[in-house]
Design a protein around this motif. Sequence first.
Motif, PDB file in Angstrom:
ATOM      1  N   ILE A 162      38.425  34.590  61.601  1.00 55.08           N
ATOM      2  CA  ILE A 162      37.292  35.218  61.062  1.00 55.08           C
ATOM      3  C   ILE A 162      36.315  34.288  60.503  1.00 55.08           C
ATOM      4  CG2 ILE A 162      38.548  35.787  58.831  1.00 55.08           C
ATOM      5  CD1 ILE A 162      36.229  38.102  60.485  1.00 55.08           C
ATOM      6  N   LYS A 170      34.325  32.728  63.155  1.00 54.98           N
ATOM      7  CA  LYS A 170      33.312  33.691  63.666  1.00 54.98           C
ATOM      8  C   LYS A 170      32.275  33.874  62.728  1.00 54.98           C
ATOM      9  CE  LYS A 170      33.835  38.420  65.686  1.00 54.98           C
ATOM     10  NZ  LYS A 170      34.477  39.358  66.181  1.00 54.98           N
ATOM     11  N   LEU A 171      32.578  33.887  61.521  1.00 55.97           N
ATOM     12  CA  LEU A 171      31.465  34.036  60.548  1.00 55.97           C
ATOM     13  C   LEU A 171      30.583  32.852  60.442  1.00 55.97           C
ATOM     14  CD1 LEU A 171      33.446  35.766  57.437  1.00 55.97           C
ATOM     15  CD2 LEU A 171      31.653  36.858  59.127  1.00 55.97           C
ATOM     16  N   ARG A 209      28.249  32.742  63.369  1.00 55.81           N
ATOM     17  CA  ARG A 209      27.344  33.708  62.788  1.00 55.81           C
ATOM     18  C   ARG A 209      26.060  33.060  61.872  1.00 55.81           C
ATOM     19  NH1 ARG A 209      28.590  39.896  61.858  1.00 55.81           N
ATOM     20  NH2 ARG A 209      29.193  40.051  64.039  1.00 55.81           N
ATOM     21  N   ASN A 210      26.676  32.500  60.882  1.00 53.93           N
ATOM     22  CA  ASN A 210      25.863  31.754  59.716  1.00 53.93           C
ATOM     23  C   ASN A 210      24.817  30.896  60.363  1.00 53.93           C
ATOM     24  OD1 ASN A 210      26.801  33.529  57.851  1.00 53.93           O
ATOM     25  ND2 ASN A 210      28.057  32.250  57.034  1.00 53.93           N
ATOM     26  N   GLY A 269      22.508  32.307  62.892  1.00 59.82           N
ATOM     27  CA  GLY A 269      21.434  32.963  62.237  1.00 59.82           C
ATOM     28  C   GLY A 269      20.534  31.968  61.458  1.00 59.82           C
ATOM     29  N   ALA A 270      20.907  30.809  61.029  1.00 57.07           N
ATOM     30  CA  ALA A 270      20.095  30.073  60.316  1.00 57.07           C
ATOM     31  C   ALA A 270      19.056  29.326  61.037  1.00 57.07           C
ATOM     32  CB  ALA A 270      20.788  28.975  59.589  1.00 57.07           C
ATOM     33  N   TYR A 309      29.975  37.177  48.990  1.00 57.85           N
ATOM     34  CA  TYR A 309      31.061  36.961  49.802  1.00 57.85           C
ATOM     35  C   TYR A 309      32.266  37.417  48.882  1.00 57.85           C
ATOM     36  CZ  TYR A 309      28.626  34.537  53.477  1.00 57.85           C
ATOM     37  OH  TYR A 309      27.775  34.171  54.527  1.00 57.85           O
ATOM     38  N   MET A 314      36.307  38.068  49.627  1.00 57.32           N
ATOM     39  CA  MET A 314      36.695  36.810  49.949  1.00 57.32           C
ATOM     40  C   MET A 314      37.170  36.265  48.892  1.00 57.32           C
ATOM     41  SD  MET A 314      33.843  35.609  52.974  1.00 57.32           S
ATOM     42  CE  MET A 314      34.783  34.156  53.599  1.00 57.32           C
ATOM     43  N   GLU A 328      38.593  30.781  50.239  1.00 53.52           N
ATOM     44  CA  GLU A 328      37.867  31.093  51.737  1.00 53.52           C
ATOM     45  C   GLU A 328      36.390  31.007  52.048  1.00 53.52           C
ATOM     46  OE1 GLU A 328      40.895  35.183  52.920  1.00 53.52           O
ATOM     47  OE2 GLU A 328      39.196  35.387  51.571  1.00 53.52           O
ATOM     48  N   ALA A 348      40.813  39.723  45.123  1.00 59.09           N
ATOM     49  CA  ALA A 348      39.961  39.869  46.538  1.00 59.09           C
ATOM     50  C   ALA A 348      40.534  40.821  47.351  1.00 59.09           C
ATOM     51  CB  ALA A 348      40.131  38.520  47.328  1.00 59.09           C
ATOM     52  N   VAL A 406      20.780  35.710  56.728  1.00 53.74           N
ATOM     53  CA  VAL A 406      20.550  35.184  58.298  1.00 53.74           C
ATOM     54  C   VAL A 406      21.044  36.512  59.323  1.00 53.74           C
ATOM     55  CG1 VAL A 406      20.450  32.585  57.719  1.00 53.74           C
ATOM     56  CG2 VAL A 406      22.715  33.956  58.141  1.00 53.74           C
ATOM     57  N   TYR A 407      21.699  37.274  58.787  1.00 47.49           N
ATOM     58  CA  TYR A 407      22.253  38.372  59.433  1.00 47.49           C
ATOM     59  C   TYR A 407      21.279  39.649  59.722  1.00 47.49           C
ATOM     60  CZ  TYR A 407      27.039  36.580  58.446  1.00 47.49           C
ATOM     61  OH  TYR A 407      28.049  35.834  58.112  1.00 47.49           O
ATOM     62  N   PHE A 465      29.648  43.416  57.999  1.00 46.13           N
ATOM     63  CA  PHE A 465      30.401  42.290  57.374  1.00 46.13           C
ATOM     64  C   PHE A 465      31.803  42.499  56.884  1.00 46.13           C
ATOM     65  CE2 PHE A 465      31.209  39.336  53.895  1.00 46.13           C
ATOM     66  CZ  PHE A 465      31.256  38.157  54.494  1.00 46.13           C
ATOM     67  N   LEU A 505      35.663  41.429  57.509  1.00 46.90           N
ATOM     68  CA  LEU A 505      36.884  40.785  56.563  1.00 46.90           C
ATOM     69  C   LEU A 505      38.118  41.756  56.639  1.00 46.90           C
ATOM     70  CD1 LEU A 505      34.662  39.955  53.345  1.00 46.90           C
ATOM     71  CD2 LEU A 505      35.403  38.539  55.263  1.00 46.90           C
ATOM     72  N   LYS A 540      16.006  41.665  60.469  1.00 44.12           N
ATOM     73  CA  LYS A 540      16.455  40.804  59.473  1.00 44.12           C
ATOM     74  C   LYS A 540      16.082  41.458  58.080  1.00 44.12           C
ATOM     75  CE  LYS A 540      18.640  37.426  61.761  1.00 44.12           C
ATOM     76  NZ  LYS A 540      17.870  35.829  62.032  1.00 44.12           N
TER      77      LYS A 540
END
Lengths: 390, 235
Positions: A2, A5-6, A9-10, A13-14, A283, A288, A292, B86, B105-106, B114, B118, B146
Motif C-alpha cells: 500500500i 501504491k500511495l 500515486r503521490n 500526482g505531483a 494521513y 496511518m 508508516e 491508528a 495531488v489526488y 484513500f 488504507l 483535483k
Amino acid sequence: MITIKLAYRNLIGAGLRTWLNVIVLSFSFVMIIWMKGMLDGWDRQARIDSIEWETGGGQYWHENYDPYDPFTFEDSHAPLTPEQENLWQEGKLVPVLITRGTIYPEGRMQNIVIKGIDVNQNLLSIPTARLDTSVYGIPAVIGSAMAQNSQLKEGDRLVVRWRDANGTFDADEMVITGIFHTTVPSIDAGQIWIPLKDLQRMTLLENEATLLVRDNTEDPMPRFSGWNFMEKNELLKDIETIIKSKTAGTSVFYMILMLLALLVIFDTQVLSVFRRQKEIGTYVAMGMTRKEVVALFTVEGGMHAVLAIVVGAIYGIPLFIQQSAQGISFGLSGQDFGITMAETLYPLYSMELIISTIFIIVIATTFVSFIPARKISGMNPTEAIKGKIQ
Amino acid sequence: MTNNGNQAIIALEHVVKRFPSGRTWFTALKDINLTLGRGEFAGLVGPSGSGKTTLLNLIGSLDSPSEGRVDVLGREVGKMNARESATMRKKHLGFIFQTYNLIPVYTVYENVEFPLLLLKEKADKRRKAVLEALEWLGIESKAKSKPTQLSGGECQRVAIARAMVKKPEIVLADEPTANLDAENSHHILQTMEQLNRELGTTFLFATHDEKVIKYLKRKIRLFDGKVASDEIIQS
C-alpha cells in the motif's frame, strides 16, 4: 504494498516537480553508466590490443632483462634451448632479441631500441611479413608514432649504429619496408623492428634472444632455467594502473553528479516534510501511524530513482546501443599521450555495471529521502493537521 | 447521559488536558465528564479557546488526556499504543476538518478512495463504495477533478465523502462550515443529517457557527475548558 501504491500515486500526482527531479536523477544515472562503460570499454580494448601486439599470452624474460633499464640489454640474452626452439617451430613461442642502437635519419642522431623478431611469426600483430623482402640494407618496420617523430616514411634509407656482443661499434644501412599503426605505444615509440636473424648476425648473438613471447592460450608451458616467466596479467598491470587512475579521476566527477542529483532529492524531501504538514496530519488522522508516514515519504523519495531508471532507459539504452556499435571517436590517439588507447573507443556496458549503478543510486536516493522524513516521527499530529510548521 | 438512550460509544470521565506554555502549563480541559450514544448528532459549542478541538482530538485518539479517562468504542484512548489508535481511526473514525485537508495531488475520486486503500479493500469494493459516497454528496461529476479545481463547498463535500466512505461509527467534524457561505453550509449540514439518519453514524461537531448549531440534536456548551451546559434538543 500500500505504501508503494500511495507513494507512486503521490509522485505521479505531483506532476512537473516529480519529473524535473526524475530527469536530473536520470541524467546522473545515464552519465555514470556512460562514463564507467567508456572506461570498461577502454580497458577491454587496451587489454586486447596489448595482448595482440605485445604481451601475447605471457613472456619469458631473460633473468637480467629489465625493460625500464636499457643498460641491462647488453647482458640479457641467452641461446635458445632445443625445447624452446621446438616450441618456436610449433608457433607457440616467438623469440625477440633486443639491443640499443642509434639511427641518423637525415643527419640527425636518435637513440633507439632495436628489436629482432622472427619474420614468419604470426603470434603478434606486428607486420613482420614486411621484413621478409630483399632490399639492399637491413629491412625494418616501425610504428606510425616512431615514423612521425623521426620523420621517416616507407622506403627511406638511414644509417644505423649498434654494438656487438664484444662491445665493438658497427654500422649499416637500414630500409624502412613498412610502417604499422598500433594503439600500443610501448612497441612503437623509439623502436625499430628488424628480422631476428639479421640482429643476431649484427650483434654476434647467433640463436640468442632476450625474451620469448608465448601464444595466448591456457596450454601448460614449461619453465626454463635462467628465464623468468611474466604472466599476462603482470604485463598488463601498467594499463590497469593507468585505467585505475582514470577511474579514480572520473569517480570524482560522477560523485559530484550523484551528489547534485541527491541534493535535488534531499531538497525536495525537506521541502515536502515542511510544506506537506497538513497532509501528514491528515494521513495520521485517517489511520496511518507516524512510522508508516515516514515510510511513505522515504519510499516516495526512493521511487524517484526507480522512475529515473525508467526515464534513463528510454534515452539511455538507444544511446548506449548506438555507441557500443559505432564507438566514440575523440579525434585523438593514445599514442599522443603514450598510453594504450584507440582513436575510437567502444564502450562496454555490462550487466554488472548497470545493476551495480542501479543498486547504488536506489540505495543512496532512499537514504537521502529517509533523513528528512525521519522528522515526521517527532511531529504532533494535531498541530500537523492545522498545517503548523513544527 | 446519552441523547437517544443508545449504548454509549464515547465516554469521558474527569478528563483534564494540559499543554506546556512557556515555563508553566495551560489547562485546556478541566474535569470533563461526558457520554455520547450511538447515532447521536451532537456538537461541542463555545467560543474560541474553550477546548472544543482539544476534546475532539482526544476522542479521535490523536492525543491523550493528562488526567482522567477517554473511552471510545469500549477502548481507553490513553492506554492504546500508536498502532492501536491508528487502527481505531482507520476502521471506526471519520474526520472532517475546517480546511478540508484534501490531498492536493489526488483527484476527488482518489481522495475519497484513500481510507479504503488504507483498509486494504479490494478494487471492485473500493470502486463501488467511492461511487456511492460521491453520489450521496452529489459530486459524481467532479470525480476526476483535483481539489484546486473545486469550490469550498465542493471541497467540503469531498471531505465528507472521504469521512463517510468507509461507513465509520463516529464522524468528528471540526468547524466544518467555517469556510463556507450560508447556502453551502446548509447543504452540507442537510447531507450530514441525512447520513446520520440513514446510516446511524454518530456525528460530533466542534463549532461556534450558529448555522451548525441550528441542526444539532444535542448541544454541549464548553466554556473555559469546562462543560457549561449539555442540552438535548427535542425535535
